[in-house]
Design a protein around this motif. Structure first.
Motif: not given
Length: 78
Positions: A11, A33-35, A37, A41, A43-44, A59
């Motif tokens: 992240a 990349y934002t998240d 987990v 998942r 997210s980007y 996502t």
């Protein structure tokens, strides 16, 4: 083909790469990349790394289904 210049898979990390078309054209890409987990998942945000414009956000989710994994990719465009 794809040439990766840098990939920092976390992240806040970035993946800078160039996609090479069959006609020799080069397409710069930047994934931010934002998240992340694990194992649920990723997210980007996607940009072409030229002017910083975000072209879409994605996502990707992973869900166990027996001995298989369902992968769902959801992208949002402006």
């Amino acid at each position: 083909t794809t040439t990766t210049a840098k990939m920092d898979f976390k992240a806040g990390g970035h993946w800078r790469f160039v996609m090479h078309g069959p006609d020799g054209r080069a397409f710069k890409n930047l994934i931010m990349y934002t998240d992340i987990v694990q194992p649920e998942r990723i997210s980007y945000k996607h940009s072409d790394d030229e002017d910083g414009t975000i072209h879409f956000e994605t996502t990707v989710t992973f869900a166990a289904e027996g001995d298989k994994t369902r992968v769902t990719l959801r992208s949002t465009f402006p």
